[in-house]
Design a protein around this motif. Structure first.
Motif, PDB file in Angstrom:
ATOM      1  N   PRO A 159       0.813  -1.233   0.000  1.00 27.83           N
ATOM      2  CA  PRO A 159       0.000   0.000   0.000  1.00 27.83           C
ATOM      3  C   PRO A 159       0.840   1.275   0.000  1.00 27.83           C
ATOM      4  O   PRO A 159       0.486   2.254  -0.669  1.00 27.83           O
ATOM      5  CB  PRO A 159      -0.835  -0.125   1.282  1.00 27.83           C
ATOM      6  N   LEU A 160       1.958   1.271   0.749  1.00 30.49           N
ATOM      7  CA  LEU A 160       2.790   2.472   0.787  1.00 30.49           C
ATOM      8  C   LEU A 160       3.441   2.733  -0.568  1.00 30.49           C
ATOM      9  O   LEU A 160       3.517   3.880  -1.022  1.00 30.49           O
ATOM     10  CB  LEU A 160       3.859   2.323   1.870  1.00 30.49           C
ATOM     11  N   LEU A 161       3.909   1.688  -1.230  1.00 33.86           N
ATOM     12  CA  LEU A 161       4.535   1.874  -2.536  1.00 33.86           C
ATOM     13  C   LEU A 161       3.519   2.350  -3.567  1.00 33.86           C
ATOM     14  O   LEU A 161       3.817   3.226  -4.390  1.00 33.86           O
ATOM     15  CB  LEU A 161       5.192   0.570  -2.997  1.00 33.86           C
ATOM     16  N   LYS A 162       2.317   1.794  -3.526  1.00 34.10           N
ATOM     17  CA  LYS A 162       1.294   2.245  -4.465  1.00 34.10           C
ATOM     18  C   LYS A 162       0.850   3.669  -4.158  1.00 34.10           C
ATOM     19  O   LYS A 162       0.550   4.452  -5.065  1.00 34.10           O
ATOM     20  CB  LYS A 162       0.101   1.289  -4.432  1.00 34.10           C
ATOM     21  N   GLY A 163       0.818   4.028  -2.869  1.00 35.91           N
ATOM     22  CA  GLY A 163       0.482   5.401  -2.515  1.00 35.91           C
ATOM     23  C   GLY A 163       1.538   6.380  -2.988  1.00 35.91           C
ATOM     24  O   GLY A 163       1.216   7.456  -3.513  1.00 35.91           O
ATOM     25  N   LEU A 183      -3.762  11.921  -0.941  1.00 33.83           N
ATOM     26  CA  LEU A 183      -2.776  10.852  -0.768  1.00 33.83           C
ATOM     27  C   LEU A 183      -3.191   9.902   0.347  1.00 33.83           C
ATOM     28  O   LEU A 183      -3.067   8.674   0.211  1.00 33.83           O
ATOM     29  CB  LEU A 183      -1.408  11.457  -0.475  1.00 33.83           C
ATOM     30  N   ILE A 184      -3.694  10.455   1.456  1.00 29.60           N
ATOM     31  CA  ILE A 184      -4.165   9.594   2.549  1.00 29.60           C
ATOM     32  C   ILE A 184      -5.321   8.718   2.078  1.00 29.60           C
ATOM     33  O   ILE A 184      -5.386   7.519   2.377  1.00 29.60           O
ATOM     34  CB  ILE A 184      -4.579  10.452   3.761  1.00 29.60           C
ATOM     35  N   GLY A 185      -6.243   9.323   1.324  1.00 31.08           N
ATOM     36  CA  GLY A 185      -7.346   8.525   0.787  1.00 31.08           C
ATOM     37  C   GLY A 185      -6.862   7.419  -0.128  1.00 31.08           C
ATOM     38  O   GLY A 185      -7.364   6.286  -0.072  1.00 31.08           O
ATOM     39  N   GLN A 186      -5.861   7.717  -0.952  1.00 33.06           N
ATOM     40  CA  GLN A 186      -5.318   6.702  -1.850  1.00 33.06           C
ATOM     41  C   GLN A 186      -4.653   5.574  -1.071  1.00 33.06           C
ATOM     42  O   GLN A 186      -4.804   4.396  -1.403  1.00 33.06           O
ATOM     43  CB  GLN A 186      -4.314   7.352  -2.807  1.00 33.06           C
ATOM     44  N   VAL A 187      -3.917   5.924  -0.016  1.00 36.37           N
ATOM     45  CA  VAL A 187      -3.257   4.894   0.795  1.00 36.37           C
ATOM     46  C   VAL A 187      -4.290   4.017   1.492  1.00 36.37           C
ATOM     47  O   VAL A 187      -4.130   2.794   1.576  1.00 36.37           O
ATOM     48  CB  VAL A 187      -2.300   5.548   1.811  1.00 36.37           C
ATOM     49  N   ILE A 188      -5.377   4.634   2.003  1.00 39.73           N
ATOM     50  CA  ILE A 188      -6.430   3.840   2.656  1.00 39.73           C
ATOM     51  C   ILE A 188      -7.044   2.858   1.665  1.00 39.73           C
ATOM     52  O   ILE A 188      -7.247   1.670   1.972  1.00 39.73           O
ATOM     53  CB  ILE A 188      -7.500   4.772   3.253  1.00 39.73           C
ATOM     54  N   LEU A 189      -7.336   3.335   0.461  1.00 42.18           N
ATOM     55  CA  LEU A 189      -7.873   2.432  -0.557  1.00 42.18           C
ATOM     56  C   LEU A 189      -6.877   1.328  -0.901  1.00 42.18           C
ATOM     57  O   LEU A 189      -7.265   0.175  -1.123  1.00 42.18           O
ATOM     58  CB  LEU A 189      -8.234   3.227  -1.813  1.00 42.18           C
ATOM     59  N   ALA A 190      -5.583   1.682  -0.939  1.00 41.69           N
ATOM     60  CA  ALA A 190      -4.568   0.679  -1.241  1.00 41.69           C
ATOM     61  C   ALA A 190      -4.476  -0.369  -0.140  1.00 41.69           C
ATOM     62  O   ALA A 190      -4.269  -1.560  -0.413  1.00 41.69           O
ATOM     63  CB  ALA A 190      -3.213   1.357  -1.450  1.00 41.69           C
ATOM     64  N   VAL A 191      -4.648   0.062   1.123  1.00 39.78           N
ATOM     65  CA  VAL A 191      -4.622  -0.896   2.238  1.00 39.78           C
ATOM     66  C   VAL A 191      -5.802  -1.860   2.134  1.00 39.78           C
ATOM     67  O   VAL A 191      -5.655  -3.078   2.312  1.00 39.78           O
ATOM     68  CB  VAL A 191      -4.636  -0.151   3.585  1.00 39.78           C
ATOM     69  N   VAL A 192      -6.988  -1.318   1.847  1.00 41.05           N
ATOM     70  CA  VAL A 192      -8.170  -2.179   1.696  1.00 41.05           C
ATOM     71  C   VAL A 192      -7.978  -3.144   0.535  1.00 41.05           C
ATOM     72  O   VAL A 192      -8.277  -4.344   0.634  1.00 41.05           O
ATOM     73  CB  VAL A 192      -9.432  -1.314   1.496  1.00 41.05           C
ATOM     74  N   SER A 193      -7.456  -2.628  -0.581  1.00 36.97           N
ATOM     75  CA  SER A 193      -7.211  -3.487  -1.737  1.00 36.97           C
ATOM     76  C   SER A 193      -6.201  -4.573  -1.406  1.00 36.97           C
ATOM     77  O   SER A 193      -6.375  -5.737  -1.785  1.00 36.97           O
ATOM     78  CB  SER A 193      -6.722  -2.637  -2.913  1.00 36.97           C
ATOM     79  N   TRP A 194      -5.136  -4.202  -0.679  1.00 39.68           N
ATOM     80  CA  TRP A 194      -4.120  -5.197  -0.303  1.00 39.68           C
ATOM     81  C   TRP A 194      -4.717  -6.283   0.586  1.00 39.68           C
ATOM     82  O   TRP A 194      -4.411  -7.463   0.429  1.00 39.68           O
ATOM     83  CB  TRP A 194      -2.972  -4.492   0.421  1.00 39.68           C
ATOM     84  N   TYR A 195      -5.586  -5.884   1.523  1.00 39.57           N
ATOM     85  CA  TYR A 195      -6.153  -6.850   2.466  1.00 39.57           C
ATOM     86  C   TYR A 195      -7.006  -7.892   1.752  1.00 39.57           C
ATOM     87  O   TYR A 195      -7.037  -9.059   2.146  1.00 39.57           O
ATOM     88  CB  TYR A 195      -6.986  -6.112   3.515  1.00 39.57           C
TER      89      TYR A 195
END
Length: 441
Positions: free
Chosen positions: A23-27, A59-71
């Motif tokens: 998620p951090l790399l995608k963010g 950016l925070i919103g994108q990281v949150i979405l990336a975390v959900v996607s990763w999970y």
């Protein structure tokens, strides 16, 4: 894809997740997209403080979405399939039959190199883009999964300890050619984008001089526009930096890249055609480039950095002959018996007519075209999938026709504006040689 029946016995491993840093790399990768989407005009309207706040919120919103996607994203090997699961509201499972797998590439973009991670890209027959890219895994995990998938796909032999001890060690890859980085830089400076850039800068400077004002937004927009013009040459330099070509058994190994390193293996039996290009600004130095057309790789698109088609990014005639001998032995670029179309074809192509040509050799069908940018396509007879004869209204008037030799890839050889009787004879000869070559293969 529906799940198999309960009675079907499948060897399945537990579902695996991607690396937690994904998620951090995608963010971080999305940060550039966010800034570009807001544009310099937004910065001028709201000021630096609000602009930075908007970037942080997005950016925070994108990281949150990336975390959900990763999970909710995972992968597993089930029998002879790789299954990739993803989605929160709409669950989706992509099943990739491994018998269709042609190549698995381990790619390491800059951020992945800094964090010790890698991306796995799968190429399958008929795919328009890489299937189910797994970003990101550890380097060791990506390489291990790559070997497992290739074993299951039958591209490499499964490990057998007894056979491994009895068999002699595999010979190391034989170096074929290395591109000089200085030549690569000069070649991209000799492109229309870079060649005409000074004239564009001078024009913009004159415009600013007449207006008598230099606003930040105007300067930033101009710099952004110039960066967009130079994007393709820059991407070629970054993608082909330290380009190396080696031969290993029945495959070519291509390596290169500066910010994103790529290591690709191209089996020679999947090469459909070879294309040679002589750009206008390269001709005084005697340079050309070679490209591969390979079955199973994603079709070319806007992002040509994703396509493994460069056989020689830039080089002279001796280098091209040496490389071509590895792929198509006994075929010489300067020894092809190319013949021109009839003179009446000048009515359709008055400038290009002297460069039009076609030839049949013992191994390949060759077709040449292009006045400003000369192009030559070589198609082995065994790789021809279909032969077409096309005749437009003006061609019918002049008793001309064009012959197309299509392959399983995206590159085809085209003999343009031949005499109509010659075109039909050429098409029949190509079909016959293609059948004979496939029968011998």
């Amino acid at each position: 894809m529906s799940e198999p029946a309960a009675g079907t016995a499948l060897a399945a491993e537990p579902r695996q997740r991607l690396h937690p840093l994904t998620p951090l790399l995608k963010g971080a990768r999305a940060l550039v997209v966010i800034i570009a989407a807001l544009s310099w005009q937004t910065l001028g309207q709201v000021g630096l403080g609000w602009f930075a706040a908007m970037v942080v919120v997005l950016l925070i919103g994108q990281v949150i979405l990336a975390v959900v996607s990763w999970y909710y994203t995972g992968y597993q090997v089930v029998g002879r399939e790789l299954r990739v699961h993803e989605g929160l509201l709409w669950r989706r499972t992509r099943a990739i039959p491994l018998e269709r797998l042609q190549a698995v590439e381990v790619v390491r973009p800059l951020l992945a190199q800094l964090t010790g991670l890698a991306e796995l890209r799968l190429e399958v027959v008929g795919g328009s883009k890489p299937e189910a890219p797994l970003a990101y895994l550890t380097v060791a995990g990506a390489r291990s999964l790559r070997e497992r998938l290739l074993v299951l796909a039958g591209r490499v032999a499964a490990e057998d300890p007894d056979a491994a001890q009895a068999a002699p060690p595999a010979p190391p890859a034989r170096h074929v050619h290395a591109v000089d980085n200085k030549d690569l830089l000069i070649s991209q400076l000799l492109t229309p984008q870079a060649f005409f850039m000074p004239f564009g800068v001078a024009f913009i400077a004159i415009q600013f001089g007449y207006e008598g004002s230099l606003s930040f937004i105007g300067i930033a927009s101009t710099v952004t526009a110039m960066a967009g013009v130079l994007l393709q040459p820059l991407r070629r330099v970054l993608g082909d930096w330290n380009f190396r070509l080696a031969r290993e058994n029945g495959a070519l190994r291509l390596r290169g890249g500066l910010l994103e390193t790529r290591s690709q293996t191209v089996p020679l039996d999947r090469v459909q055609a070879i294309g040679a290009t002589w750009p206008l600004l390269w001709r005084p130095k005697g340079w050309l480039r070679l490209r591969l057309d390979v079955a199973g790789y994603a079709a070319a698109g806007a992002d040509d950095g994703k396509r493994s088609d460069r056989l020689l990014p830039v080089g002279d005639e001796p280098a091209a002959r040496k490389i071509l001998a590895e792929v198509l032995p006994e075929v010489a670029l300067d020894g092809l018996p190319l013949t021109r179309p009839p003179r009446r074809a000048r009515w359709l192509h008055p400038m290009e007519w002297p460069m039009l040509g076609a030839a049949l050799t013992d191994q390949v069908f060759a077709a040449r075209a292009g006045r400003v940018t000369r192009q030559l396509v070589l198609v082995p007879y065994a790789r021809i999938q279909s032969v077409r004869v096309v005749q437009g209204p003006l061609q019918r008037r002049l008793r001309l026709a064009t012959v197309h030799a299509d392959t399983a890839g995206g590159l085809s050889a085209t003999a343009g504006d031949r005499d109509v009787n010659e075109a039909w004879m050429l098409a029949a000869e190509l079909a016959e040689r293609s059948r004979a070559a496939r029968a011998r293969a």
